[in-house]
Design an enzyme around this catalytic site. Structure first.
Site, PDB file in Angstrom:
ATOM      1  N   TYR A   1      -9.712  19.149  13.884  1.00 44.60           N
ATOM      2  CA  TYR A   1      -8.605  18.522  13.923  1.00 44.60           C
ATOM      3  C   TYR A   1      -8.295  17.953  12.247  1.00 44.60           C
ATOM      4  O   TYR A   1      -7.071  18.197  12.181  1.00 44.60           O
ATOM      5  CB  TYR A   1      -9.618  16.640  14.668  1.00 44.60           C
ATOM      6  CG  TYR A   1      -8.161  16.242  14.419  1.00 44.60           C
ATOM      7  CD1 TYR A   1      -7.227  16.266  15.681  1.00 44.60           C
ATOM      8  CD2 TYR A   1      -8.777  14.503  13.871  1.00 44.60           C
ATOM      9  CE1 TYR A   1      -6.410  15.263  15.179  1.00 44.60           C
ATOM     10  CE2 TYR A   1      -7.501  13.511  12.897  1.00 44.60           C
ATOM     11  CZ  TYR A   1      -5.886  13.802  14.349  1.00 44.60           C
ATOM     12  OH  TYR A   1      -5.539  13.067  14.487  1.00 44.60           O
TER      13      TYR A   1
ATOM     14  N   GLY B   1       2.180   5.175  21.431  1.00 44.26           N
ATOM     15  CA  GLY B   1       1.416   4.698  19.182  1.00 44.26           C
ATOM     16  C   GLY B   1       1.676   4.460  18.345  1.00 44.26           C
ATOM     17  O   GLY B   1       3.407   4.416  18.706  1.00 44.26           O
TER      18      GLY B   1
HETATM   19  P1  NAD Z   1      -1.148   8.851  21.138  1.00 46.86           P
HETATM   20  O1  NAD Z   1      -1.546   9.866  22.294  1.00 46.86           O
HETATM   21  O2  NAD Z   1      -0.617   7.965  21.619  1.00 46.86           O
HETATM   22  O3  NAD Z   1       0.664   9.229  21.043  1.00 46.86           O
HETATM   23  C1  NAD Z   1       0.545  10.858  20.775  1.00 46.86           C
HETATM   24  C2  NAD Z   1       1.851  11.496  20.741  1.00 46.86           C
HETATM   25  O4  NAD Z   1       1.965  12.575  20.918  1.00 46.86           O
HETATM   26  C3  NAD Z   1       1.717  10.893  22.532  1.00 46.86           C
HETATM   27  O5  NAD Z   1       3.266  10.516  22.683  1.00 46.86           O
HETATM   28  C4  NAD Z   1       1.742  12.356  22.984  1.00 46.86           C
HETATM   29  O6  NAD Z   1       2.867  12.497  24.771  1.00 46.86           O
HETATM   30  C5  NAD Z   1       2.381  13.397  22.700  1.00 46.86           C
HETATM   31  N1  NAD Z   1       2.262  15.139  22.865  1.00 46.86           N
HETATM   32  C6  NAD Z   1       0.988  15.523  22.737  1.00 46.86           C
HETATM   33  N2  NAD Z   1       0.730  16.201  23.284  1.00 46.86           N
HETATM   34  C7  NAD Z   1       2.451  16.779  22.696  1.00 46.86           C
HETATM   35  C8  NAD Z   1       3.120  18.084  23.319  1.00 46.86           C
HETATM   36  N3  NAD Z   1       2.554  19.145  23.516  1.00 46.86           N
HETATM   37  N4  NAD Z   1       4.355  18.142  23.195  1.00 46.86           N
HETATM   38  C9  NAD Z   1       5.096  17.246  23.273  1.00 46.86           C
HETATM   39  N5  NAD Z   1       4.181  15.758  22.956  1.00 46.86           N
HETATM   40  C10 NAD Z   1       2.796  15.513  22.765  1.00 46.86           C
HETATM   41  O7  NAD Z   1      -1.473   8.793  19.720  1.00 46.86           O
HETATM   42  P2  NAD Z   1      -0.811   8.556  18.194  1.00 46.86           P
HETATM   43  O8  NAD Z   1      -2.570   7.898  17.257  1.00 46.86           O
HETATM   44  O9  NAD Z   1      -0.389   7.662  18.344  1.00 46.86           O
HETATM   45  O10 NAD Z   1      -1.402   9.713  17.671  1.00 46.86           O
HETATM   46  C11 NAD Z   1       0.089   9.934  16.784  1.00 46.86           C
HETATM   47  C12 NAD Z   1       0.347  11.350  15.411  1.00 46.86           C
HETATM   48  O11 NAD Z   1      -1.121  10.134  14.393  1.00 46.86           O
HETATM   49  C13 NAD Z   1      -0.561  12.522  15.766  1.00 46.86           C
HETATM   50  O12 NAD Z   1      -0.261  13.375  15.421  1.00 46.86           O
HETATM   51  C14 NAD Z   1      -2.344  11.850  15.531  1.00 46.86           C
HETATM   52  O13 NAD Z   1      -2.705  12.819  15.308  1.00 46.86           O
HETATM   53  C15 NAD Z   1      -1.917  10.648  13.916  1.00 46.86           C
HETATM   54  N6  NAD Z   1      -3.128   9.717  13.835  1.00 46.86           N
HETATM   55  C16 NAD Z   1      -3.775   9.306  14.933  1.00 46.86           C
HETATM   56  C17 NAD Z   1      -4.934   8.317  13.953  1.00 46.86           C
HETATM   57  C18 NAD Z   1      -4.903   7.102  15.054  1.00 46.86           C
HETATM   58  O14 NAD Z   1      -6.015   6.754  15.174  1.00 46.86           O
HETATM   59  N7  NAD Z   1      -4.216   6.800  15.680  1.00 46.86           N
HETATM   60  C19 NAD Z   1      -4.723   8.637  12.913  1.00 46.86           C
HETATM   61  C20 NAD Z   1      -4.025   9.254  12.135  1.00 46.86           C
HETATM   62  C21 NAD Z   1      -3.629  10.499  12.418  1.00 46.86           C
END
Ligand code: NAD
Length: 249
Positions: free
Chosen positions: A150, A17
Site C-alpha cells: 500500500y 468517504g
Molecule cells: P472509501 O473506501 O470510502 O473510498 C474509496 C473509494 O474508491 C470508494 O468510493 C470506492 O468505491 C472507490 N474505488 C475503489 N476501487 C475502485 C475501482 N476499482 N474503481 C473505481 N472506484 C473504486 O475510502 P476513503 O478512505 O475515502 O479512501 C479514498 C482515498 O483516500 C483512497 O485512495 C485511500 O487510499 C486514501 N486514503 C485514505 C485514508 C483513510 O484513513 N481513510 C488515509 C490515507 C489515504
C-alpha cells in the site's frame, strides 16, 4: 461560497468517504460534479444525498475502457473539465512474507495503474489551466509495518505528481497531492477487516497523531478544495499532508 462556479469536476471513487465529502464541497462551491465508483446503487444514493448538478457514473479505474467512458459521458453532458480528483483507492495490509501476487496486483491495479490512466485519459478533456489532485496517504513516505505494498502504491502516486507537474506545465495544468492521515471511512471495512481489528488499527494510528484524534473526510475535502481552486494558482507538485501532524512531528 462560490470558488468553483462554472467549473466541471470529476471525483473518482466519489460515492463514499473522502471522495464523497469532496464532491459535496465542490458542489457547495458551485461546481458541476461527476462522481465515479464501481457500484451503481451507492452511486445513486450518493447523487441523491449530494443534490443537484451531480451525476454518478459507474466506472472501474482498473479498466481503461471504463475510465474512457467516464470522461466521454461527462464531456458530452457538461463540456470540458476543470478539476480531476483522482481519489479512488483501496487499502490492504499484510506483512511482507504474507503478501500474495493477488494482494500486490489488486493494490497496484487500482491505486497506481488506475490512478495513472485516470489522469492520462482525462488529459484530452481538460481545459488548459485545470487542476488535478491525487489522493496518496501519509504513508507515502513512511515505514508502517504491514503496509509495504500500500505504501509503495502511494509513493508512486506522489512520484507521478512530480513528473506530471513538469510535463503539463505548458498547459498550465497543476498537479498536487493530498495525503490524509487516519480518517475513519469504509476503507478498512471494505478490505474485510473485523470491527475489532479496525478499532485496534485506528487506535494504533491515532496514537501517532500529535493532534490526538483521527481526521474527518471533510477536513481532507477542504485541503482538496484549496488545491483545486484558483487560490492555489502558484502551488504545484506539493504533497499536502492532512494528517494531524502524524508525518511531520
Ligand atoms: P472509501 O473506501 O470510502 O473510498 C474509496 C473509494 O474508491 C470508494 O468510493 C470506492 O468505491 C472507490 N474505488 C475503489 N476501487 C475502485 C475501482 N476499482 N474503481 C473505481 N472506484 C473504486 O475510502 P476513503 O478512505 O475515502 O479512501 C479514498 C482515498 O483516500 C483512497 O485512495 C485511500 O487510499 C486514501 N486514503 C485514505 C485514508 C483513510 O484513513 N481513510 C488515509 C490515507 C489515504
Amino acid at each position: 461560497m462560490s470558488r468553483l462556479t462554472g467549473k466541471v469536476a470529476v471525483v473518482t471513487g466519489g460515492n463514499s468517504g473522502i471522495g464523497m465529502a469532496t464532491a459535496r464541497l465542490f458542489r457547495a462551491e458551485g461546481a458541476k460534479v461527476a462522481i465515479s465508483g464501481r457500484d451503481q446503487k451507492t452511486l445513486d444514493e450518493a447523487v441523491r444525498a449530494i443534490g443537484g448538478n451531480v451525476i454518478g457514473i459507474r466506472s472501474d479505474v482498473s479498466k481503461l475502457a471504463d475510465i474512457e467512458k467516464l470522461f466521454t459521458v461527462v464531456v458530452e453532458k457538461w463540456g470540458k473539465l476543470d478539476i480531476l480528483f483522482a481519489n479512488a483507492g483501496i487499502a490492504k495490509f499484510a506483512p511482507v512474507s504474507d503478501v500474495t501476487e493477488a494482494h500486490f496486483d489488486e493494490i497496484f491495479d487500482i491505486n497506481v495503474r488506475g490512478l495513472f490512466f485516470s489522469v492520462q485519459k482525462a488529459l484530452p478533456h481538460l481545459n488548459d489551466g485545470a487542476a488535478i489532485v491525487l489522493n496518496a496517504s501519509v504513508v507515502d513516505d513512511a515505514g508502517l509495518p504491514g503496509a509495504s505494498v500500500y505504501s509503495a502504491s502511494k509513493a508512486a502516486v506522489r512520484s507521478f505528481a512530480r513528473t506530471l507537474t513538469a510535463e503539463l506545465a505548458d498547459r498550465g495544468i497543476r498537479i498536487n497531492v493530498v495525503s490524509p492521515g487516519p480518517v475513519p471511512t469504509g476503507i478498512l471495512r471494505r478490505n474485510g477487516m473485523s470491527p475489532e481489528a479496525i478499532d485496534e488499527t485506528l487506535r494504533g494510528l491515532v496514537s501517532q497523531v500529535p493532534l490526538k484524534r483521527p481526521g474527518k473526510p471533510e477536513e481532507v475535502a477542504s485541503a482538496v478544495l484549496f488545491l483545486a481552486a484558483p487560490e492555489s494558482s502558484y502551488v504545484a507538485g506539493v504533497d499536502l499532508k492532512v494528517d494531524g501532524g502524524m508525518g511531520q512531528v
